[in-house]
Scaffold this motif. Structure first.
Motif, PDB file in Angstrom:
ATOM      1  N   ILE A 194       0.864   5.104   1.114  1.00  0.00           N
ATOM      2  CA  ILE A 194       0.040   6.104   1.697  1.00  0.00           C
ATOM      3  C   ILE A 194       0.911   7.302   1.734  1.00  0.00           C
ATOM      4  CG2 ILE A 194      -0.773   6.803   4.174  1.00  0.00           C
ATOM      5  CD1 ILE A 194      -1.185   3.792   4.353  1.00  0.00           C
ATOM      6  N   ASP A 195       0.587   8.469   1.016  1.00  0.00           N
ATOM      7  CA  ASP A 195       1.168   9.683   1.095  1.00  0.00           C
ATOM      8  C   ASP A 195       2.700   9.521   0.796  1.00  0.00           C
ATOM      9  OD1 ASP A 195      -0.905  10.812   2.425  1.00  0.00           O
ATOM     10  OD2 ASP A 195      -0.197  10.647   4.382  1.00  0.00           O
ATOM     11  N   SER A 199       4.194   0.632   2.461  1.00  0.00           N
ATOM     12  CA  SER A 199       4.167  -0.398   3.248  1.00  0.00           C
ATOM     13  C   SER A 199       3.930  -1.722   2.657  1.00  0.00           C
ATOM     14  CB  SER A 199       2.991  -0.220   4.329  1.00  0.00           C
ATOM     15  OG  SER A 199       3.414   1.235   5.022  1.00  0.00           O
ATOM     16  N   ARG A 231       4.674   6.815   0.896  1.00  0.00           N
ATOM     17  CA  ARG A 231       5.334   5.898   1.617  1.00  0.00           C
ATOM     18  C   ARG A 231       4.797   4.487   1.292  1.00  0.00           C
ATOM     19  NH1 ARG A 231       7.669   8.430   7.315  1.00  0.00           N
ATOM     20  NH2 ARG A 231       8.023  10.431   6.442  1.00  0.00           N
ATOM     21  N   THR A 265       0.847  -1.117  -0.038  1.00  0.00           N
ATOM     22  CA  THR A 265      -0.175  -0.048   0.116  1.00  0.00           C
ATOM     23  C   THR A 265       0.881   1.160   0.189  1.00  0.00           C
ATOM     24  OG1 THR A 265      -1.807   1.174   1.083  1.00  0.00           O
ATOM     25  CG2 THR A 265      -0.362   0.029   2.502  1.00  0.00           C
ATOM     26  N   MET A 281       7.622  -0.835   6.521  1.00  0.00           N
ATOM     27  CA  MET A 281       7.322   0.482   6.274  1.00  0.00           C
ATOM     28  C   MET A 281       8.418   1.053   5.871  1.00  0.00           C
ATOM     29  SD  MET A 281       4.218   0.585   9.325  1.00  0.00           S
ATOM     30  CE  MET A 281       3.360   1.138   8.136  1.00  0.00           C
ATOM     31  N   SER A 320      -4.616   0.183   6.003  1.00  0.00           N
ATOM     32  CA  SER A 320      -4.304   1.137   4.959  1.00  0.00           C
ATOM     33  C   SER A 320      -5.542   1.915   4.868  1.00  0.00           C
ATOM     34  CB  SER A 320      -3.791   0.082   3.721  1.00  0.00           C
ATOM     35  OG  SER A 320      -3.779   1.021   2.660  1.00  0.00           O
ATOM     36  N   TYR A 330      -2.379 -10.609  13.909  1.00  0.00           N
ATOM     37  CA  TYR A 330      -1.528 -11.900  13.368  1.00  0.00           C
ATOM     38  C   TYR A 330      -2.945 -12.875  13.061  1.00  0.00           C
ATOM     39  CZ  TYR A 330      -2.883 -13.121  18.113  1.00  0.00           C
ATOM     40  OH  TYR A 330      -3.339 -13.331  19.367  1.00  0.00           O
ATOM     41  N   PRO A 336      -3.724 -11.261   9.058  1.00  0.00           N
ATOM     42  CA  PRO A 336      -2.764 -10.166   8.800  1.00  0.00           C
ATOM     43  C   PRO A 336      -2.976  -9.489   7.695  1.00  0.00           C
ATOM     44  CG  PRO A 336      -1.769 -12.757   8.690  1.00  0.00           C
ATOM     45  CD  PRO A 336      -3.180 -12.617   9.243  1.00  0.00           C
ATOM     46  N   VAL A 337      -3.409 -10.419   6.555  1.00  0.00           N
ATOM     47  CA  VAL A 337      -3.614  -9.557   5.223  1.00  0.00           C
ATOM     48  C   VAL A 337      -5.016  -8.535   5.441  1.00  0.00           C
ATOM     49  CG1 VAL A 337      -4.345  -9.857   2.778  1.00  0.00           C
ATOM     50  CG2 VAL A 337      -2.742 -11.378   3.774  1.00  0.00           C
ATOM     51  N   PRO A 352       2.913  11.711   8.418  1.00  0.00           N
ATOM     52  CA  PRO A 352       2.441  11.079   7.268  1.00  0.00           C
ATOM     53  C   PRO A 352       1.422   9.963   7.830  1.00  0.00           C
ATOM     54  CG  PRO A 352       4.624  11.739   7.025  1.00  0.00           C
ATOM     55  CD  PRO A 352       4.367  12.200   8.284  1.00  0.00           C
ATOM     56  N   GLY A 353       0.519   9.749   7.022  1.00  0.00           N
ATOM     57  CA  GLY A 353      -0.368   8.685   7.553  1.00  0.00           C
ATOM     58  C   GLY A 353       0.364   7.160   7.465  1.00  0.00           C
ATOM     59  N   ALA A 354       1.510   7.079   6.783  1.00  0.00           N
ATOM     60  CA  ALA A 354       2.178   5.807   7.003  1.00  0.00           C
ATOM     61  C   ALA A 354       2.494   5.533   8.474  1.00  0.00           C
ATOM     62  CB  ALA A 354       3.440   5.487   6.129  1.00  0.00           C
ATOM     63  N   GLU A 355       2.951   6.643   9.295  1.00  0.00           N
ATOM     64  CA  GLU A 355       3.277   6.698  10.664  1.00  0.00           C
ATOM     65  C   GLU A 355       2.016   6.237  11.483  1.00  0.00           C
ATOM     66  OE1 GLU A 355       5.533   9.843  12.525  1.00  0.00           O
ATOM     67  OE2 GLU A 355       6.568  10.013  10.692  1.00  0.00           O
ATOM     68  N   VAL A 396      -6.258   4.774   7.654  1.00  0.00           N
ATOM     69  CA  VAL A 396      -5.183   5.959   7.592  1.00  0.00           C
ATOM     70  C   VAL A 396      -5.456   6.646   6.490  1.00  0.00           C
ATOM     71  CG1 VAL A 396      -3.677   5.038   9.094  1.00  0.00           C
ATOM     72  CG2 VAL A 396      -3.167   4.850   6.860  1.00  0.00           C
ATOM     73  N   ARG A 397      -5.836   6.047   5.157  1.00  0.00           N
ATOM     74  CA  ARG A 397      -6.280   7.093   4.083  1.00  0.00           C
ATOM     75  C   ARG A 397      -7.570   8.014   4.463  1.00  0.00           C
ATOM     76  NH1 ARG A 397      -3.604   4.957  -0.400  1.00  0.00           N
ATOM     77  NH2 ARG A 397      -3.152   2.877  -0.434  1.00  0.00           N
ATOM     78  N   LEU A 451      -0.763  -1.005  13.527  1.00  0.00           N
ATOM     79  CA  LEU A 451      -0.239  -2.283  13.182  1.00  0.00           C
ATOM     80  C   LEU A 451       0.673  -2.920  14.655  1.00  0.00           C
ATOM     81  CD1 LEU A 451       0.495  -2.718   9.460  1.00  0.00           C
ATOM     82  CD2 LEU A 451      -1.349  -3.879  10.895  1.00  0.00           C
ATOM     83  N   PHE A 458      -3.868  -5.662   7.614  1.00  0.00           N
ATOM     84  CA  PHE A 458      -3.049  -4.742   6.719  1.00  0.00           C
ATOM     85  C   PHE A 458      -3.669  -3.841   5.734  1.00  0.00           C
ATOM     86  CE2 PHE A 458      -0.212  -3.998   2.891  1.00  0.00           C
ATOM     87  CZ  PHE A 458       0.792  -3.373   3.633  1.00  0.00           C
ATOM     88  N   MET A 496      -0.377   4.149  10.315  1.00  0.00           N
ATOM     89  CA  MET A 496      -0.496   2.870   9.939  1.00  0.00           C
ATOM     90  C   MET A 496       0.294   1.961  10.794  1.00  0.00           C
ATOM     91  SD  MET A 496      -0.478   1.109   6.203  1.00  0.00           S
ATOM     92  CE  MET A 496      -0.545  -0.653   6.031  1.00  0.00           C
ATOM     93  N   GLY A 497       1.611   2.209  10.991  1.00  0.00           N
ATOM     94  CA  GLY A 497       2.595   1.616  11.653  1.00  0.00           C
ATOM     95  C   GLY A 497       2.122   1.776  13.157  1.00  0.00           C
ATOM     96  N   LEU A 534       3.497  -5.918   3.151  1.00  0.00           N
ATOM     97  CA  LEU A 534       3.091  -7.277   4.181  1.00  0.00           C
ATOM     98  C   LEU A 534       3.685  -8.611   3.389  1.00  0.00           C
ATOM     99  CD1 LEU A 534       1.844  -8.654   6.564  1.00  0.00           C
ATOM    100  CD2 LEU A 534      -0.234  -8.740   5.051  1.00  0.00           C
ATOM    101  N   GLU A 568       4.323 -12.789   7.534  1.00  0.00           N
ATOM    102  CA  GLU A 568       3.298 -11.762   8.443  1.00  0.00           C
ATOM    103  C   GLU A 568       4.144 -10.508   8.702  1.00  0.00           C
ATOM    104  OE1 GLU A 568       1.092 -13.945  11.231  1.00  0.00           O
ATOM    105  OE2 GLU A 568       0.243 -15.388   9.764  1.00  0.00           O
TER     106      GLU A 568
END
Lengths: 92, 282
Positions: A18-19, A23, A21, A16, A34, B249, B238, B241-242, B222-225, B252-253, B231, B245, B227-228, A25, A30
């Motif tokens: 996002i902005d 990420s 960046r 994915t 990022m 995603s 777990y 997981p898919v 940033p949105g990625a932070e 956060v969008r 998760l 994820f 998401m991190g 999987l 699993e």
């Protein structure tokens, strides 16, 4: 296209953006990775059509720096992507 | 003989709670009111009980889980905290939603979540936000339904230490309570002048907490932070997981991600109240 061995193409992964960046999987392990903006650019170029040196050169042009300044960083990102199973091992 | 024998439905798991002492039973009902369920017996439920001390040889009160004593104490306050902690642990363990360790508040159907580990200041910041005007969603878990993408309220009682209560001006600055400084006591939103979000809400803001001395600051990141953060603080990603994820995603969008630097939960609550209402999210 240089004679060097291409990096990639990527192995199966969920991705994915996002902005700007990316990420990732790895569905087998699993593990989530990022990426920062530079690593995201490396990932985008690791599509199986560029070698490591060519990727470095393209990124250096894009960032307006010399290849020497980023060569080690690009190689480190590729190594991490390989280690984490997002890219095939070197030589495959 | 039980003063109360009640059933509570928490994140889809049913708990039976029996209490020997009338005043303690009333407090259990007050704390767990949003989860009061019907008494229909369902297999797989947990049985908890609070029993009073047995006499001079065994003066301590006791918490039983499935008829086994798990905690003893001379007063009811720590046992109530253990009862809620036990229910919380079991409920989250069995939760089918995507659950993230986070404090969560809301306003006008939009949720603000602060992912973080234990000790990150989630409950204190949550309480600070309630004092500022937000509704309560949870001080423990952001629970998101995989099918709707919405946040399900999980309004467990807020667990606040004596030092947190002092920071929140709930007790005088130099008050010395009977409880130890870090021992948690339980509150409901009404104790803080707030109410509980009644319906599922949309995640609009993810706030990464950074505790530090100095002025309280809120900075878009940033949105990625975000998401991190979601998760890495998830209890159960777990298991799917898919899906987790993809869900984070997507979340956060549709949300904004912030970094909050603060050591003042009241000031932080006011700042979040002001900014998230002015900038309600994408």
């Amino acid at each position: 296209m240089s004679e060097e061995r291409p990096v990639g193409p990527p192995l199966e992964a969920a991705e994915t953006d996002i902005d700007g960046r990316i990420s990732l999987l790895n569905p087998r392990t699993e593990r989530v990775l990022m990426l920062n903006e530079t690593a995201s650019d490396v990932w985008r170029l690791a599509d199986g059509s560029h070698g490591l040196e060519e990727m470095t050169s393209l990124l250096a042009q894009s960032y307006d720096v010399s290849p020497d300044e980023i060569r080690a960083d690009v190689a480190a990102v590729v190594r991490t992507l390989r280690d984490e199973g997002f890219l095939p091992p070197e030589g495959e | 003989m039980w003063a109360a024998d009640q059933y509570f439905l928490v994140l889809g798991t049913r708990f039976r709670v029996r209490v020997e002492v009338e005043s303690v039973a009333s407090e259990v009902t007050r704390l767990l009111l949003p989860f009061v369920g019907d008494a229909r017996p369902v297999p797989g439920r947990r049985n908890l009980a609070l029993v009073s001390g047995g006499g001079p040889e065994d003066p301590a009160h006791c918490l039983l889980v499935d008829d086994r004593p798990v905690q003893r104490a001379a007063s009811w306050t720590p046992l109530l905290a253990h009862l809620v902690a036990e229910i919380n642990r079991e409920a989250l363990d069995a939760a089918r939603s995507f659950a993230v360790h986070a404090g969560v508040v809301s306003h006008a159907g939009k949720a603000v979540a602060f992912p973080g580990t234990s000790g990150a200041g989630k409950s204190t910041l949550t309480a600070g936000c309630l004092r500022a005007g937000f509704d309560y969603v949870s001080d423990e878990a952001l629970c998101i339904d995989y099918s709707t993408g919405l946040v399900d309220p999980y309004p467990k009682p807020l667990a606040l230490s004596q030092s947190a209560r002092r920071l929140l001006a709930l007790i005088p600055p130099h008050a010395s309570g009977s409880e130890r400084e870090e021992e948690e006591t339980l509150s409901v939103p009404a104790d803080l002048g707030a109410q509980t979000a009644a319906r599922p809400v949309e995640l609009a803001h993810v706030v990464i907490i950074e505790r530090r001395h100095g002025p309280t600051e809120l900075e878009a990141v940033p949105g990625a932070e975000g998401m991190g953060a979601l998760l890495s603080h998830s209890f159960n990603h777990y298991r799917r997981p898919v899906d987790a994820f993809a869900l984070t995603s997507d979340l956060v969008r549709r949300a904004r991600t912030w970094r909050l630097r603060t050591d003042d939960p009241l000031e932080a609550g006011r700042l979040l109240w002001d900014r998230t209402r002015r900038e309600p999210g994408p």
